[in-house]
Design an enzyme around this catalytic site. Structure first.
Site, PDB file in Angstrom:
ATOM      1  N   ASP A   1       0.388   1.763   9.443  1.00 46.14           N
ATOM      2  CA  ASP A   1       1.521   0.616   8.987  1.00 46.14           C
ATOM      3  C   ASP A   1       2.688   1.226   9.057  1.00 46.14           C
ATOM      4  O   ASP A   1       3.748   0.589   8.340  1.00 46.14           O
ATOM      5  CB  ASP A   1       1.116   0.393   7.390  1.00 46.14           C
ATOM      6  CG  ASP A   1       1.180   1.414   6.611  1.00 46.14           C
ATOM      7  OD1 ASP A   1       1.200   2.625   7.045  1.00 46.14           O
ATOM      8  OD2 ASP A   1       1.270   1.552   5.423  1.00 46.14           O
TER       9      ASP A   1
ATOM     10  N   ASP B   1       8.099   1.228   7.303  1.00 50.91           N
ATOM     11  CA  ASP B   1       6.759   1.524   6.706  1.00 50.91           C
ATOM     12  C   ASP B   1       6.321   0.479   5.688  1.00 50.91           C
ATOM     13  O   ASP B   1       7.335   0.294   4.729  1.00 50.91           O
ATOM     14  CB  ASP B   1       6.726   2.825   6.050  1.00 50.91           C
ATOM     15  CG  ASP B   1       5.306   3.425   5.570  1.00 50.91           C
ATOM     16  OD1 ASP B   1       4.627   3.598   6.453  1.00 50.91           O
ATOM     17  OD2 ASP B   1       5.110   3.097   4.368  1.00 50.91           O
TER      18      ASP B   1
ATOM     19  N   ASN C   1      -5.122  -3.726   1.909  1.00 50.75           N
ATOM     20  CA  ASN C   1      -6.737  -3.674   2.480  1.00 50.75           C
ATOM     21  C   ASN C   1      -7.530  -3.449   1.105  1.00 50.75           C
ATOM     22  O   ASN C   1      -8.523  -4.180   1.236  1.00 50.75           O
ATOM     23  CB  ASN C   1      -7.002  -2.412   3.292  1.00 50.75           C
ATOM     24  CG  ASN C   1      -6.305  -2.539   4.681  1.00 50.75           C
ATOM     25  OD1 ASN C   1      -6.173  -3.449   5.104  1.00 50.75           O
ATOM     26  ND2 ASN C   1      -5.678  -1.453   5.117  1.00 50.75           N
TER      27      ASN C   1
ATOM     28  N   ASP D   1      -5.329  -6.743   8.867  1.00 54.71           N
ATOM     29  CA  ASP D   1      -4.868  -6.639  10.273  1.00 54.71           C
ATOM     30  C   ASP D   1      -4.053  -8.015  10.542  1.00 54.71           C
ATOM     31  O   ASP D   1      -2.937  -7.967  11.246  1.00 54.71           O
ATOM     32  CB  ASP D   1      -5.987  -7.023  10.919  1.00 54.71           C
ATOM     33  CG  ASP D   1      -6.955  -5.388  10.950  1.00 54.71           C
ATOM     34  OD1 ASP D   1      -6.418  -4.559  10.903  1.00 54.71           O
ATOM     35  OD2 ASP D   1      -8.166  -5.597  11.473  1.00 54.71           O
TER      36      ASP D   1
END
Length: 312
Positions: free
Chosen positions: A220, A177, A185, A194
């Site tokens: 993620d 993770d 972001n 991305d």
């Protein structure tokens, strides 16, 4: 009143320079998996070249079916027929329900390797091949990262779990993770996020074996199925991945994006888990512990002692 062309008038043809893309000549021979773990995959067969089919990493065409031997059979294209020779496989080669040692098949005919892998021999053109590849990718792959998708992982993990139980082999699963990915972001934008995930997957893929299965499990969160790796080797792999990702240089719009990962690991070696979901839950518990202990860590679930051991 509009004029209507008479029968005597010639029909005009507009000439252009349009050229169809790709070959439309069905001159490419393929074996396509129509049943089994590798379903949908197409393997090109060139004339007069020999191919060994099997589970071995050294096989020319690698197939993951449970009933497939390490070197199961050999195929060779001769003119319009495909020659098949069984290489003394345990579960055999079957044609129309009968076990065979050697045979030739025509286009459109099928053979079975063991009980669950069925291959169809056929010719295709370039566009057929491209279409089939796109269909396979859309069915099995995550569109953003090109890692396998969650559905494929679940199906493959269930099969690998059953195989490990029956054959008393070692199977491990890693859950990775990205720590605080929301900040990536929020700080750099979703395009940068991305790009970060794609770069991460490319790196992980280059760091694990071809036979290991890498899939995107969530936004993620990623999972890796690792076969036949003893505990110490698994610990080395997990810690190496964590360290490499910690040092990974990711750039977007000339800005470096630094990330870390927390990793949870669970291993099946002595029937510690009754079902794949139990094993996945154990790895998830280990991941939670790695997060709780400060992130950028690997945590290993020890099912025998029902405790988790954290590695720094």
């Amino acid at each position: 009143m509009a004029k209507t062309p008479s029968d005597a008038e010639e029909t005009k043809t507009v000439k252009g320079n349009f050229t169809p893309r790709g070959s439309t000549s069905r001159d490419r021979a393929f074996l396509t998996v129509i049943s089994g773990p590798n379903v949908g995959r197409m393997y090109r067969i060139d004339i007069e070249k020999r191919y060994v089919l099997g589970r071995s990493s050294k096989a020319d065409i690698r197939l993951d079916g449970e009933g497939v031997s390490r070197q199961h059979c050999r195929v060779q294209l001769e003119k319009d027929k495909l020659q098949i020779i069984d290489l003394q496989s345990r579960n055999g080669v079957y044609f129309q329900g009968n076990r065979v040692d050697q045979l030739e098949i025509n286009e459109g005919e099928k053979i079975a390797l063991g009980s669950d892998t069925v291959l169809r021999f056929a010719y295709h053109d370039e566009l057929d091949e491209e279409f089939q590849q796109k269909m396979l990718e859309s069915a099995l792959q995550d569109p953003l990262t090109s890692a396998f998708n969650k559905r494929y992982f679940q199906e493959q993990f269930s099969k690998e779990f059953g195989f490990a139980i029956r054959h008393k082999s070692i199977l491990s699963v890693l859950i990775l993770d990205v720590d605080n990915f929301k900040q990536v972001n929020d700080t750099y934008g979703h395009l940068a996020g991305d790009h970060t995930l794609r770069t991460l997957v490319d790196h992980i893929r280059s760091s694990v074996r071809n036979e290991d299965v890498l899939a995107r499990y969530g936004g993620d969160e990623f999972v890796i199925i690792v076969r036949s790796t003893p505990a110490e080797g698994l610990r080395i792999l997990a810690e190496r991945l964590r360290e490499e990702i910690h040092n990974l240089e990711i750039y977007h719009d000339d800005k470096r994006i630094a990330i870390t990962t927390s990793i949870g690991v669970a291993t099946l070696s002595k029937k510690e888990f009754e079902a794949p979901s139990d094993m996945l839950e154990a790895a998830d518990q280990a991941l939670y512990e790695a997060k709780e202990n400060g992130r950028d860590q690997v945590a290993y679930f020890n099912a025998e002692r029902t405790t988790r051991e954290t590695l720094s």
